[in-house]
Design a protein around this motif. Sequence first.
Motif, PDB file in Angstrom:
ATOM      1  N   THR A 106       0.795  -1.227   0.000  1.00  0.00           N
ATOM      2  CA  THR A 106       0.000   0.000   0.000  1.00  0.00           C
ATOM      3  C   THR A 106       0.828   1.277   0.000  1.00  0.00           C
ATOM      4  N   GLY A 107       2.107   1.175   0.376  1.00  0.00           N
ATOM      5  CA  GLY A 107       2.938   2.368   0.521  1.00  0.00           C
ATOM      6  C   GLY A 107       2.719   3.111   1.813  1.00  0.00           C
ATOM      7  N   GLU A 108       1.811   2.632   2.671  1.00  0.00           N
ATOM      8  CA  GLU A 108       1.539   3.308   3.939  1.00  0.00           C
ATOM      9  C   GLU A 108       2.650   3.020   4.936  1.00  0.00           C
ATOM     10  N   VAL A 231      -2.228   8.835  -8.787  1.00  0.00           N
ATOM     11  CA  VAL A 231      -0.936   8.226  -9.113  1.00  0.00           C
ATOM     12  C   VAL A 231      -0.836   6.887  -8.390  1.00  0.00           C
ATOM     13  N   ALA A 232       0.083   6.051  -8.847  1.00  0.00           N
ATOM     14  CA  ALA A 232       0.363   4.793  -8.167  1.00  0.00           C
ATOM     15  C   ALA A 232       1.183   5.110  -6.917  1.00  0.00           C
ATOM     16  N   VAL A 233       0.599   4.917  -5.752  1.00  0.00           N
ATOM     17  CA  VAL A 233       1.263   5.267  -4.487  1.00  0.00           C
ATOM     18  C   VAL A 233       2.184   4.129  -4.076  1.00  0.00           C
ATOM     19  N   ARG A 234       3.493   4.427  -3.967  1.00  0.00           N
ATOM     20  CA  ARG A 234       4.488   3.436  -3.582  1.00  0.00           C
ATOM     21  C   ARG A 234       5.038   3.657  -2.186  1.00  0.00           C
ATOM     22  N   GLN A 274       7.639   7.260  -5.634  1.00  0.00           N
ATOM     23  CA  GLN A 274       8.987   6.695  -5.571  1.00  0.00           C
ATOM     24  C   GLN A 274       9.216   5.975  -4.246  1.00  0.00           C
ATOM     25  N   VAL A 275       9.911   4.850  -4.292  1.00  0.00           N
ATOM     26  CA  VAL A 275      10.252   4.099  -3.090  1.00  0.00           C
ATOM     27  C   VAL A 275      11.540   4.654  -2.498  1.00  0.00           C
ATOM     28  N   GLY A 276      11.545   4.893  -1.178  1.00  0.00           N
ATOM     29  CA  GLY A 276      12.750   5.363  -0.501  1.00  0.00           C
ATOM     30  C   GLY A 276      12.662   6.828  -0.137  1.00  0.00           C
ATOM     31  N   PRO A 277      13.365   7.234   0.933  1.00  0.00           N
ATOM     32  CA  PRO A 277      13.244   8.600   1.448  1.00  0.00           C
ATOM     33  C   PRO A 277      13.911   9.678   0.605  1.00  0.00           C
ATOM     34  N   ARG A 278      14.810   9.324  -0.305  1.00  0.00           N
ATOM     35  CA  ARG A 278      15.510  10.341  -1.081  1.00  0.00           C
ATOM     36  C   ARG A 278      15.384  10.150  -2.601  1.00  0.00           C
TER      37      ARG A 278
END
Length: 291
Positions: A106-108, A231-234, A274-278
Amino acid sequence: MREEVNTTCWFAGLTTVDLVHRADRPPAPNEKITALRQDLAAGGPAANAAVVAAAMGRSPLLITAIGAGPVGALARHDLEANGVRLLDAGPRHEMSVSAVLVDDATGERSVVSTDAGSTHTIAPDLDAEPSPRVVLLDGHHPDLQRDVLARARECGATVVLDAGRRRPIFAELIPHADVVACSADFRTATGDSVPDALLALGARGVVITAGAGPVTWVDARGSGRVEVPRVAVRDTLGAGDAFHGALVTALTLGADLEAAVRTAVEVASLRVRQVGPRTYLRAVRARFGGR
């Protein structure tokens, strides 16, 4: 000769180090699972927002508590590598490590942290810094919030309050806020909903996010809503912080509140894809010409 527009922005509040694990599901009680991915980066509302401002081409000043310990060194390295200048108001601070779990499906995200803890900050030398056009306060480190607010009022800066989880200091900050940015779940100390309650408390503008729903705004010039693109939430970690960083940057460059909200929605949408904090910062830099 045309006077140069002041494009200096300050961000005052919390910095942590986020240890982020991405997994295909949350663990059950007393269960161990294997993460799909691990990231380590500076976090916290003010810090994340400052990183976004740098990615959009500003030279933001982050006024926070870093400390001299190894965790603080990690945060300092990450923030400076991403174009953020630091003013450490907590030289003896032991920085918090936030444990973050992102659900791959879910990206949550779920977060456990001590936040600012019981840190006692020192009064930073704000007079030595170029006066800001816009200041963001996030409610952490109350004495620091008061110091920065006082300087912002002296120089006539626009004050943006990131009203996340309700904190006692908000009662002092809201009456001086030009913009209070909060979610639709926010409630005042009396349990009243927004935006009318915030305006009644003295805020001059309010921005309300609602996840994937429209963002509503109101100020002296009017009110409206900005649709959030589908958008596709990652990954939702730091999406609100990205929104606030972009909102401050747009206001710093002279946008009105509606235009600033539109910019913030665009940046937050880039973040959640996008996956990841940066990782998403590359897309922000490409779109806005930052570093």
